[in-house]
Design an enzyme around this catalytic site. Structure first.
Site, short mmCIF file in Angstrom:
data_model
loop_
_atom_site.label_atom_id
_atom_site.label_comp_id
_atom_site.label_asym_id
_atom_site.label_seq_id
_atom_site.Cartn_x
_atom_site.Cartn_y
_atom_site.Cartn_z
N TYR A 1 13.47 55.55 39.91
CA TYR A 1 13.33 55.18 38.51
C TYR A 1 12.11 54.30 38.31
CZ TYR A 1 15.27 50.52 39.51
OH TYR A 1 15.47 49.25 39.99
N CYS A 2 11.61 54.29 37.08
CA CYS A 2 10.50 53.42 36.69
C CYS A 2 10.88 52.78 35.35
CB CYS A 2 9.20 54.21 36.60
SG CYS A 2 9.20 55.50 35.34
N LYS A 3 9.92 52.46 34.55
CA LYS A 3 10.22 51.79 33.28
C LYS A 3 10.79 52.77 32.25
CE LYS A 3 8.20 48.79 29.77
NZ LYS A 3 7.00 48.05 29.35
N GLY B 1 10.24 56.57 32.70
CA GLY B 1 10.38 57.91 33.25
C GLY B 1 9.08 58.61 33.59
N TYR C 1 14.31 52.62 33.48
CA TYR C 1 15.06 51.36 33.42
C TYR C 1 15.32 50.94 31.98
CZ TYR C 1 16.67 46.74 34.73
OH TYR C 1 17.46 45.62 34.91
#
Length: 129
Positions: free
Chosen positions: A90-92, A94, A119
């Site tokens: 995951y990142c901020k 996508g 996230y």
């Protein structure tokens, strides 16, 4: 008539075999919702990867995640992971995780999960409940 049955059987068998050999390799990548990610995180063998900047990770992150920043060293850093074990990324929002997933596929990881919406979607969903 018997010869026609053998020909049909041969053609169908050939098509079945050739189609199974040409399946796309991206079937090892699954976009997952927040609910699905919670279940995946409970599995003992899942490697949970946060690809955001270290400052974002240090501020807050999913429980059990390790920070492997998506940067010029990403490919080197993922070489320390077990390719045979599932990886959840995951990142901020996508975008970065989508790029990381492509690198993980090319590197030979067998099962990859990508958190839909990143996230921000995770925290937004938690704030609604």
């Amino acid at each position: 008539m018997k010869n026609n049955n053998w020909i049909i059987l041969f053609v169908l068998s050939t098509l079945l075999i050739s189609s199974s050999c040409t399946e796309p390799k991206n079937n090892q990548v699954t976009m997952v919702s927040q609910e699905e990610m919670k279940e995946i995180m409970n599995l003992d063998n899942t490697q949970l990867i946060d690809v955001r900047e270290m400052s974002d990770f240090e501020s807050e992150h999913l429980e059990g995640a390790q920070n492997i920043v998506y940067d010029e060293d990403f490919e080197l850093n993922i070489s320390k992971l077990d390719k045979s074990q599932p990886v959840a990324v995951y990142c901020k929002t996508g975008g970065r995780s989508e790029k990381c997933v492509k690198i993980l596929v090319e590197a030979g990881f067998e099962k990859i999960y990508d958190l839909e919406g990143g996230y921000e979607a995770w925290t937004y969903k938690d704030n609604l409940e």
